[in-house]
Design a protein around this motif. Structure first.
Motif, PDB file in Angstrom:
ATOM      1  N   SER A 268      48.663  34.512  35.266  1.00  0.00           N
ATOM      2  CA  SER A 268      48.889  34.841  36.674  1.00  0.00           C
ATOM      3  C   SER A 268      50.152  34.167  37.195  1.00  0.00           C
ATOM      4  O   SER A 268      50.982  34.793  37.868  1.00  0.00           O
ATOM      5  N   ALA A 327      45.233  33.040  40.233  1.00  0.00           N
ATOM      6  CA  ALA A 327      43.968  33.379  39.578  1.00  0.00           C
ATOM      7  C   ALA A 327      43.006  32.197  39.608  1.00  0.00           C
ATOM      8  O   ALA A 327      41.791  32.380  39.571  1.00  0.00           O
ATOM      9  N   THR A 332      41.315  37.679  38.943  1.00  0.00           N
ATOM     10  CA  THR A 332      42.202  38.631  38.280  1.00  0.00           C
ATOM     11  C   THR A 332      41.495  39.977  38.125  1.00  0.00           C
ATOM     12  O   THR A 332      40.366  40.010  37.638  1.00  0.00           O
TER      13      THR A 332
END
Length: 416
Positions: A268, A327, A332
């Motif tokens: 992320s 995240a 996610t």
């Protein structure tokens, strides 16, 4: 400064604090303030700060990140939050960075004397105006159910696991709250000193009623270098065997669920930073961060910021907007996780898990993620928050226990 560094200046309950291992800043008073809500809160805050910097007449002899005009900031986790995000420019800032220290004096009074002597006199007056009786008071009380009960949290986790197994998302971070009802007014300065001493590897913060000590650095910008500390994967130390030195490494690094959760957090970060940086350095293997209450899988990431066609680089405030929410505190994919959080949690996170920190006139700054903390709602009422990363293998009872472990720093500092 003494061996305790900035802790010597953490004496007022209304001060602004950002520090780790004796370095950082403590702010006093208020020279300017800005508040904003909704999806445009970062952009509006950035426009306000840019205007403040352009209008300021400043002299900066220190030339270090954090010296000169600086704003402390706290942003809400969600654009739907009822609690405004805010930026505050303190009147006086005491800063320390290794062997260097500085004093910044900011005022909107055109007739004010701007000198070292005037700054020191104002600081002395602010430090003298401290109630010793209040500072030594506080502590004790009880912890009561918040907006999310234990049974409610277990149900939220179970629903999140089902959504993940159905393919709606890969990871979800669900939070809960609890309310500390204190037997005496909270001594914020005392709580902050306790946190800073016990959790020396964390960044202790205080911004307008939001207090805590976070182990996670969302982004740090110094010149053209950006850094972050990513955490995902948690193990409660209270349940660990006393005579097994390899326990944490084995249970975290050797656990597929924990490593999967950590890899999602790293992916992320690198995905969001990608267009803004070059030469990103991310370790192949995370390390185990040892804190008094828990162990975490952690990774330190560093990258060089890309210079735009106009010769400018992204500021710490720019990157905080780009990276939030990660995240590690949302899930996610981000949009699906955020929507499910709003559906399942049934509470306003406020500033919990949002960016908290500071930015200076040159764009340097540090923004941690507001974890391991709470919001002072009244002198005798503090709302604590904690969240856990949910993946397909998550167990509701284990996640509830982990949330209690993450509230432990504040519960101990409040003597609960």
């Amino acid at each position: 400064m003494s061996e305790h560094g900035l802790l010597d200046y953490v004496v007022r309950d209304d001060s602004f604090v950002w520090g780790r291992r004796g370095n950082g800043m403590v702010g006093f008073g208020e020279a300017a303030r800005f508040a904003s809500s909704g999806p445009g809160r970062f952009a509006e805050a950035r426009a306000w700060w840019d205007a403040v910097v352009r209008a300021a007449e400043s002299r900066n002899d220190a030339g270090l990140p954090g010296s000169g005009p600086v704003a402390f900031a706290s942003f809400s986790f969600s654009f739907t939050s009822a609690r405004p995000s805010r930026m505050i420019v303190p009147e006086i800032v005491v800063g320390r960075r290794d062997d260097a220290s500085w004093l910044t004096y900011t005022t909107s009074d055109p007739d004010a004397e701007l000198s070292v002597a005037a700054a020191e006199a104002r600081l002395a007056a602010l430090l003298d105006d401290v109630s010793v009786e209040h500072e030594l008071g506080g502590g004790g009380g009880r912890l009561v159910e918040g907006q999310v009960s234990e049974d409610g949290y277990r149900a939220h986790v179970a629903a999140g696991v089902e959504a993940i197994k159905a393919g709606r998302l890969t990871k979800l971070v669900l939070a809960r709250d609890a309310v500390a009802e204190l037997s005496a007014p909270i001594a914020v300065a005392q709580v902050l000193r306790e946190l800073a001493l016990r959790y020396a590897d964390c960044w202790t913060y205080s911004v307008d009623g939001l207090i805590g000590s976070t182990p996670e650095m969302l982004v740090q910008v110094e010149g053209d270098i950006a850094r972050a500390r990513v955490l995902a994967g948690t193990l409660d130390r209270a349940t660990a065997p006393a005579d097994d030195p390899g326990y944490a490494r084995r249970m975290l690094s050797g656990d597929e669920k924990q490593r999967h959760e950590h890899s999602l957090a790293i992916d992320s970060l690198t995905e969001q930073l990608g267009p803004l940086v070059t030469g990103m350095d991310s370790p192949d293997e995370p390390f185990v961060l040892e804190l008094p209450n828990v162990w975490h899988l952690a990774s330190d990431v560093e990258a060089r910021l890309t210079v735009g066609t106009d010769g400018t680089r992204p500021s710490a405030l720019d990157l905080a907007e780009v990276l939030h929410p990660t995240a590690a505190v949302c899930g996610t994919p981000t949009e699906a996780a955020g929507a499910l959080i709003r559906q399942l949690e049934g509470m306003d996170r406020g500033p919990y898990a949002g960016p908290v920190g500071w930015v200076d006139a040159a764009g340097n700054g540090e923004f941690g993620i507001a974890l391991r903390g709470g919001v002072v709602e009244t002198p005798t009422r503090v709302r604590l928050y904690a969240g856990c990363g949910i993946v397909a293998a998550s167990d509701p009872e284990a996640e509830l226990a982990e949330s209690w472990a993450k509230m432990r720093p504040m519960r101990e500092a409040l003597n609960l």
